[in-house]
Enzyme design. Structure first.
Site, PDB file in Angstrom:
ATOM      1  N   ASP A   1      38.972  46.114  33.864  1.00 49.99           N
ATOM      2  CA  ASP A   1      39.416  44.825  33.536  1.00 49.99           C
ATOM      3  C   ASP A   1      39.232  43.941  34.691  1.00 49.99           C
ATOM      4  O   ASP A   1      39.655  42.639  34.536  1.00 49.99           O
ATOM      5  CB  ASP A   1      40.690  44.742  33.197  1.00 49.99           C
ATOM      6  CG  ASP A   1      41.881  45.551  34.377  1.00 49.99           C
ATOM      7  OD1 ASP A   1      41.294  45.767  35.304  1.00 49.99           O
ATOM      8  OD2 ASP A   1      43.168  45.397  34.374  1.00 49.99           O
TER       9      ASP A   1
ATOM     10  N   ASP B   1      39.555  50.353  30.465  1.00 50.70           N
ATOM     11  CA  ASP B   1      40.585  49.963  30.930  1.00 50.70           C
ATOM     12  C   ASP B   1      41.554  49.400  29.682  1.00 50.70           C
ATOM     13  O   ASP B   1      41.090  48.517  28.894  1.00 50.70           O
ATOM     14  CB  ASP B   1      40.649  48.635  31.924  1.00 50.70           C
ATOM     15  CG  ASP B   1      40.615  49.169  33.390  1.00 50.70           C
ATOM     16  OD1 ASP B   1      41.120  50.352  33.515  1.00 50.70           O
ATOM     17  OD2 ASP B   1      40.197  48.445  34.330  1.00 50.70           O
TER      18      ASP B   1
ATOM     19  N   GLU C   1      43.144  53.521  44.681  1.00 54.25           N
ATOM     20  CA  GLU C   1      42.667  52.116  45.054  1.00 54.25           C
ATOM     21  C   GLU C   1      43.612  51.733  46.476  1.00 54.25           C
ATOM     22  O   GLU C   1      44.541  51.593  46.402  1.00 54.25           O
ATOM     23  CB  GLU C   1      42.524  50.953  44.013  1.00 54.25           C
ATOM     24  CG  GLU C   1      41.944  49.777  44.382  1.00 54.25           C
ATOM     25  CD  GLU C   1      41.736  48.737  43.372  1.00 54.25           C
ATOM     26  OE1 GLU C   1      41.907  49.102  42.125  1.00 54.25           O
ATOM     27  OE2 GLU C   1      41.575  47.606  43.617  1.00 54.25           O
TER      28      GLU C   1
HETATM   29  O1  KIV Z   1      38.930  47.029  36.847  1.00 53.67           O
HETATM   30  C1  KIV Z   1      38.262  47.540  37.530  1.00 53.67           C
HETATM   31  O2  KIV Z   1      37.165  47.573  37.913  1.00 53.67           O
HETATM   32  C2  KIV Z   1      38.845  48.889  38.248  1.00 53.67           C
HETATM   33  C3  KIV Z   1      38.184  49.474  39.339  1.00 53.67           C
HETATM   34  C4  KIV Z   1      38.370  48.461  40.552  1.00 53.67           C
HETATM   35  C5  KIV Z   1      38.817  50.894  39.727  1.00 53.67           C
HETATM   36  O3  KIV Z   1      39.803  49.223  37.553  1.00 53.67           O
END
Ligand code: KIV
Length: 263
Positions: free
Chosen positions: A45, A84, A181
């Site tokens: 996301d 996501d 993260e």
């Molecule tokens: O949305 C995303 O790109 C992520 C990464 C930073 C792990 O969740």
């Protein structure tokens, strides 16, 4: 590249082989990631920040995620595709199940959601129904308004212990992968060694089982490049070369280095 499944990734962890993960939001970059031999493509996301121009991931919708997940999957990539679940798309069990199913029907192989203990029952419910899950702990960007900014998580002893317990809880609930993260490298190293599932770091130091970067950070074209990222395009000169050199640096453990880590 052969088709990558969750079993491939578990074998890599068991064999002590680190693997690269990259975000992608369209079919061209999904194809380039596969050509570069990158095992996992994350339709993050983060597309809210780097593609849609929002200042956080909070405004990203299920419609956005479905549109970009379908685009990534349309070329039939052999990489494992994780998508996501966006902000508020997994606030209730019924909503979570319906939204996760839509992402799998758009072509994703696994869904990712942000949070610890409170999500354990949700993770178990999804996995029981055939939907693989990737957890996400530490700095969870959908909670930026709760954190009061993008801050390193797990610096204090009790916060670190909470993240460790959450990681175990998600694994017990059936999560197949875990993203960590922006946590201190010592905490990430401990979680990676205690969990059987592969742990994917971003701003989590050199000792995780895998590494993820946001595509636009790796190419050096994001508006704000985080400290933990490296511009691989600057050294390689072309995009496929940059992706290949990122994959190699992760496998050889030369990236992330000390300057990309938190202590
Ligand atoms: O949305 C995303 O790109 C992520 C990464 C930073 C792990 O969740």
């Amino acid at each position: 590249m052969k088709t990558i499944t969750i079993n491939t990734l578990i074998e890599l962890k068991r064999g002590g082989e680190k693997f690269p993960v990259i975000t992608a939001y369209d079919s061209t970059f999904a194809r380039l990631a596969e050509l570069a031999g990158i095992e996992v493509v994350l339709v993050g996301d983060s597309l809210g920040n780097v593609v849609l121009g929002y200042s956080s991931t909070v405004p990203v919708t299920m419609a956005d995620m479905l549109h970009h997940t379908a685009a990534v999957c349309r070329g039939g990539t052999k990489s494992l595709v994780v998508a996501d679940l966006p902000f508020m798309a997994y606030a209730t069990p019924e909503q979570t199940m319906a939204n996760a199913a839509l992402l799998l029907q758009a072509g994703a192989h696994m869904v990712k959601l942000e949070g610890g203990e409170w999500l354990a029952a949700t993770v178990a419910m999804l996995v029981e129904r055939g939907i693989p899950v990737c957890g996400h702990l530490g700095l969870t960007p959908q909670s930026v308004n709760k954190f009061g900014g993008y801050r390193i998580q797990g610096r204090g002893a009790s916060e670190a212990e909470q993240i460790l317990q959450d990681a175990h809880r998600l694994e017990r609930a059936g999560a197949g992968l875990l993203v960590l993260e922006c946590v201190p490298q010592q905490l990430a190293a401990r979680i990676s060694s205690e969990l059987a599932i592969p742990v994917i770091g971003i701003g989590a130091g050199p000792d995780t089982d895998a590494q993820v970067l946001v595509l636009h950070d790796l190419l050096g074209i994001s508006a704000r490049i985080p400290k933990f990222a490296r511009n691989f395009l600057a050294d390689s000169g072309d995009i496929l070369g940059a992706l290949r050199s990122y994959a190699q640096a992760v496998r050889e453990r030369s990236f992330p280095a000390a300057e990309h880590s938190f202590h």
